[in-house]
Design a protein around this motif. Structure first.
Motif, PDB file in Angstrom:
ATOM      1  N   GLY A   7       0.825  -1.216   0.000  1.00 12.79           N
ATOM      2  CA  GLY A   7       0.000   0.000   0.000  1.00 12.79           C
ATOM      3  C   GLY A   7       0.854   1.260   0.000  1.00 12.79           C
ATOM      4  O   GLY A   7       0.400   2.333   0.402  1.00 12.79           O
ATOM      5  N   ILE A  12      -0.479   7.608   3.237  1.00 12.34           N
ATOM      6  CA  ILE A  12       0.530   7.424   4.291  1.00 12.34           C
ATOM      7  C   ILE A  12       1.751   6.692   3.726  1.00 12.34           C
ATOM      8  O   ILE A  12       2.896   7.049   3.999  1.00 12.34           O
ATOM      9  N   GLY A  13       1.496   5.653   2.905  1.00  7.56           N
ATOM     10  CA  GLY A  13       2.591   4.806   2.400  1.00  7.56           C
ATOM     11  C   GLY A  13       3.598   5.591   1.582  1.00  7.56           C
ATOM     12  O   GLY A  13       4.817   5.385   1.725  1.00  7.56           O
ATOM     13  N   ASP A  31       1.747  -2.171  -4.552  1.00 14.24           N
ATOM     14  CA  ASP A  31       0.445  -1.488  -4.485  1.00 14.24           C
ATOM     15  C   ASP A  31      -0.306  -1.820  -5.769  1.00 14.24           C
ATOM     16  O   ASP A  31       0.275  -1.839  -6.854  1.00 14.24           O
ATOM     17  N   SER A  34      -5.357   0.637  -6.708  1.00 13.26           N
ATOM     18  CA  SER A  34      -6.819   0.779  -6.663  1.00 13.26           C
ATOM     19  C   SER A  34      -7.189   2.134  -6.067  1.00 13.26           C
ATOM     20  O   SER A  34      -8.235   2.697  -6.380  1.00 13.26           O
ATOM     21  N   ALA A  35      -6.325   2.668  -5.201  1.00 16.93           N
ATOM     22  CA  ALA A  35      -6.561   4.009  -4.654  1.00 16.93           C
ATOM     23  C   ALA A  35      -5.303   4.871  -4.737  1.00 16.93           C
ATOM     24  O   ALA A  35      -5.397   6.085  -4.827  1.00 16.93           O
ATOM     25  N   GLY A  36      -4.138   4.279  -4.719  1.00 12.81           N
ATOM     26  CA  GLY A  36      -2.892   5.048  -4.658  1.00 12.81           C
ATOM     27  C   GLY A  36      -2.446   5.551  -6.018  1.00 12.81           C
ATOM     28  O   GLY A  36      -3.071   5.290  -7.044  1.00 12.81           O
ATOM     29  N   GLY A  50       0.782  -4.682  -7.937  1.00  7.89           N
ATOM     30  CA  GLY A  50       0.247  -6.010  -7.711  1.00  7.89           C
ATOM     31  C   GLY A  50      -0.617  -6.048  -6.474  1.00  7.89           C
ATOM     32  O   GLY A  50      -0.718  -5.066  -5.729  1.00  7.89           O
ATOM     33  N   VAL A  52      -1.754  -7.500  -2.804  1.00  4.81           N
ATOM     34  CA  VAL A  52      -1.093  -7.984  -1.581  1.00  4.81           C
ATOM     35  C   VAL A  52      -1.474  -9.443  -1.276  1.00  4.81           C
ATOM     36  O   VAL A  52      -0.802 -10.108  -0.479  1.00  4.81           O
ATOM     37  N   ARG A  74      -8.375  -1.589   1.967  1.00  4.70           N
ATOM     38  CA  ARG A  74      -9.492  -0.719   1.588  1.00  4.70           C
ATOM     39  C   ARG A  74      -9.816   0.091   2.832  1.00  4.70           C
ATOM     40  O   ARG A  74      -9.905  -0.482   3.925  1.00  4.70           O
ATOM     41  N   LYS A 143      -9.761  -4.394  10.491  1.00  6.52           N
ATOM     42  CA  LYS A 143      -8.475  -3.951  11.034  1.00  6.52           C
ATOM     43  C   LYS A 143      -8.145  -4.735  12.310  1.00  6.52           C
ATOM     44  O   LYS A 143      -6.998  -5.111  12.544  1.00  6.52           O
ATOM     45  N   VAL A 169      -5.522  10.782  10.236  1.00  4.01           N
ATOM     46  CA  VAL A 169      -4.325  11.387   9.658  1.00  4.01           C
ATOM     47  C   VAL A 169      -4.750  12.470   8.662  1.00  4.01           C
ATOM     48  O   VAL A 169      -5.727  12.294   7.925  1.00  4.01           O
TER      49      VAL A 169
HETATM   50  N1  LIG Z   1      -5.573   7.780   6.761  1.00  5.29           N
HETATM   51  C1  LIG Z   1      -5.948   7.541   8.009  1.00  5.29           C
HETATM   52  O1  LIG Z   1      -6.465   8.440   8.702  1.00  5.29           O
HETATM   53  C2  LIG Z   1      -5.726   6.169   8.618  1.00  5.29           C
HETATM   54  C3  LIG Z   1      -6.047   6.004   9.977  1.00  5.29           C
HETATM   55  C4  LIG Z   1      -5.857   4.755  10.551  1.00  5.29           C
HETATM   56  C5  LIG Z   1      -5.330   3.702   9.814  1.00  5.29           C
HETATM   57  N2  LIG Z   1      -5.042   3.885   8.499  1.00  5.29           N
HETATM   58  C6  LIG Z   1      -4.505   2.733   7.771  1.00  5.29           C
HETATM   59  O2  LIG Z   1      -3.312   3.120   7.104  1.00  5.29           O
HETATM   60  C7  LIG Z   1      -3.208   2.417   5.871  1.00  5.29           C
HETATM   61  C8  LIG Z   1      -2.979   3.412   4.734  1.00  5.29           C
HETATM   62  O3  LIG Z   1      -4.088   4.311   4.686  1.00  5.29           O
HETATM   63  P1  LIG Z   1      -4.115   5.577   3.703  1.00  5.29           P
HETATM   64  O4  LIG Z   1      -4.874   6.641   4.386  1.00  5.29           O
HETATM   65  O5  LIG Z   1      -2.750   5.844   3.187  1.00  5.29           O
HETATM   66  O6  LIG Z   1      -5.074   5.004   2.564  1.00  5.29           O
HETATM   67  P2  LIG Z   1      -4.825   4.898   0.988  1.00  5.29           P
HETATM   68  O7  LIG Z   1      -6.086   4.392   0.382  1.00  5.29           O
HETATM   69  O8  LIG Z   1      -4.260   6.168   0.464  1.00  5.29           O
HETATM   70  O9  LIG Z   1      -3.698   3.757   0.915  1.00  5.29           O
HETATM   71  C9  LIG Z   1      -3.981   2.379   0.821  1.00  5.29           C
HETATM   72  C10 LIG Z   1      -3.206   1.844  -0.355  1.00  5.29           C
HETATM   73  O10 LIG Z   1      -3.433   0.427  -0.448  1.00  5.29           O
HETATM   74  C11 LIG Z   1      -3.563   0.113  -1.818  1.00  5.29           C
HETATM   75  N3  LIG Z   1      -4.307  -1.151  -1.909  1.00  5.29           N
HETATM   76  C12 LIG Z   1      -5.638  -1.366  -1.659  1.00  5.29           C
HETATM   77  N4  LIG Z   1      -5.956  -2.646  -1.878  1.00  5.29           N
HETATM   78  C13 LIG Z   1      -4.802  -3.275  -2.249  1.00  5.29           C
HETATM   79  C14 LIG Z   1      -4.483  -4.616  -2.610  1.00  5.29           C
HETATM   80  N5  LIG Z   1      -5.420  -5.579  -2.630  1.00  5.29           N
HETATM   81  N6  LIG Z   1      -3.198  -4.905  -2.951  1.00  5.29           N
HETATM   82  C15 LIG Z   1      -2.245  -3.929  -2.949  1.00  5.29           C
HETATM   83  N7  LIG Z   1      -2.494  -2.652  -2.634  1.00  5.29           N
HETATM   84  C16 LIG Z   1      -3.760  -2.325  -2.279  1.00  5.29           C
HETATM   85  C17 LIG Z   1      -4.278   1.293  -2.445  1.00  5.29           C
HETATM   86  O11 LIG Z   1      -4.077   1.390  -3.854  1.00  5.29           O
HETATM   87  C18 LIG Z   1      -3.653   2.466  -1.691  1.00  5.29           C
HETATM   88  O12 LIG Z   1      -2.517   2.978  -2.366  1.00  5.29           O
HETATM   89  C19 LIG Z   1      -4.466   1.585   5.731  1.00  5.29           C
HETATM   90  O13 LIG Z   1      -4.172   0.274   6.151  1.00  5.29           O
HETATM   91  C20 LIG Z   1      -5.456   2.239   6.687  1.00  5.29           C
HETATM   92  O14 LIG Z   1      -6.386   1.301   7.186  1.00  5.29           O
HETATM   93  C21 LIG Z   1      -5.226   5.093   7.882  1.00  5.29           C
END
Ligand SMILES: NC(=O)c1ccc[n+]([C@@H]2O[C@H](COP(=O)([O-])OP(=O)(O)OC[C@H]3O[C@@H](n4cnc5c(N)ncnc54)[C@H](O)[C@@H]3O)[C@@H](O)[C@H]2O)c1
Length: 315
Positions: A7, A12-13, A31, A34-36, A50, A52, A74, A143, A169
């Motif tokens: 991800g 965040i990633g 990654d 799908s969203a990144g 790819g 995960v 997701r 989660k 975040v």
């Molecule tokens: N943003 C927040 O406030 C927050 C708070 C608590 C926890 N988190 C956790 O932090 C992590 C990152 O969150 P984020 O805000 O950056 O969200 P984000 O949607 O920007 O990042 C998630 C990434 O995972 C990728 N992804 C989704 N399904 C996938 C799959 N099957 N295989 C490979 N990649 C896949 C997406 O393309 C995306 O780039 C998540 O696990 C989320 O649950 C985020």
């Protein structure tokens, strides 16, 4: 050190990947986009597109890796209510697939990005890691299930695990998906377009907003601190901010009033959620450095989507 970030093209990633390569580490990202968006990654980050859940792909990517950050998921609460099967497949199935691939590859440590959402409605605030979990959405359940899998498979196969329960975040370049836009960029966009700021419920519900740079520092600490196997640690600001106070803060920064529209028909979620961050200070030697005011100012500076002209405000 060598890292794999699942991800890692997400909000965040990507910030974490860029920080780690800029501080001399080797970073691979997996990654599915799908969203990144991989265009935000430093060119030194090795990117692989790819899923995960693709274990053979993980075997290749895990070769020589010291530590994995598991962020692929997701991430929308409302979407998870519509598509719980999909959320279970990706968030839980993806975690199990990753842990088995790490077992096969002999990787030493995994850091899971879990969520403050897993706590659900809690009478006692700020909420500590020892609270009885009350997840109320498929996202939150997924989660929490991921936490259990990381700890159980980790203990069985001697993979150290660190679970960070991250709160809300925010930061520059955060995505604004129409179905589940996070509240800070949503309010800033509404202000930038001269529209009303739509507040769900009465605006008295509160959240803990933590700036992206502080979250990246906590994630970086979790990779290097010794003797924290199986730790579960909150990562938040420790400050309780109601939606009304958030709008006050935005107005103070902009130096003008915005129009507030209260929408009682939309659910405001849990009434209050604020992190007890004392364990993070103790175990990770970490505490947040950036106030809400400072973080919002950084967004307005760095993110061209929110260039706001004062003619748009209520005088
Ligand atoms: N943003 C927040 O406030 C927050 C708070 C608590 C926890 N988190 C956790 O932090 C992590 C990152 O969150 P984020 O805000 O950056 O969200 P984000 O949607 O920007 O990042 C998630 C990434 O995972 C990728 N992804 C989704 N399904 C996938 C799959 N099957 N295989 C490979 N990649 C896949 C997406 O393309 C995306 O780039 C998540 O696990 C989320 O649950 C985020």
């Amino acid at each position: 050190m060598k890292f794999l970030i699942t991800g890692g093209a997400g909000f965040i990633g990507a910030a974490l990947a860029n920080h780690l390569v800029q501080t001399g580490h080797g970073v691979r990202v997996l990654d599915d986009l799908s969203a990144g968006d991989s265009r935000g990654l430093d060119p030194r980050v090795v990117f692989a597109r790819g899923d995960v859940r693709d274990v053979p792909k993980l075997w290749g990517l895990l070769r020589g890796v010291d530590c994995v950050y598991h962020l692929a998921a997701r991430v929308s609460v409302p979407e998870s209510i519509l598509y719980p099967v999909e959320y279970n497949h990706v968030n839980v199935g993806g975690t199990v697939a990753l842990m088995t691939a790490m077992r096969d590859a002999g990787v030493r440590r995994v850091i899971l990005a879990s969520s403050g959402a897993a706590y659900g409605e809690q009478a006692h605030q700020p909420v500590a890691e020892s609270a009885v979990m009350r997840p109320t959405s498929p996202y939150a359940v997924s989660k929490l299930a991921a936490e259990y899998y990381v700890q159980a498979i980790g203990a069985l196969w001697k993979i150290e695990s660190v679970i960070l329960r991250i709160f809300n975040v925010y930061g520059p370049h955060q995505q604004l998906p129409p179905s589940h836009a996070p509240v800070i960029p949503k309010f800033l966009k509404q202000a930038a377009s001269g529209g009303s700021l739509v507040i769900f419920g009465n605006g008295k519900q509160s959240r803990d907003f933590v700036f992206i740079d502080d979250v990246v520092r906590a994630l970086a600490r979790a990779a290097v601190v010794q003797d924290i196997d199986r730790a579960i640690v909150n990562v938040g600001s420790g400050a309780d901010v109601t939606m009304n106070q958030l709008v006050d803060e935005i107005e103070a920064l902009l130096g003008a009033r915005v129009h507030r529209l209260y929408n009682d028909e939309e659910t405001a979620g849990v009434s209050r959620l604020v992190a007890d961050i004392s364990l993070a200070a103790k175990l990770l030697d970490w505490s947040p450095q950036i106030s809400l005011h400072g973080g919002l100012a950084k967004i307005l500076q760095a993110d061209s989507r929110f260039q706001i002209s004062s003619s748009q405000f209520v005088k």
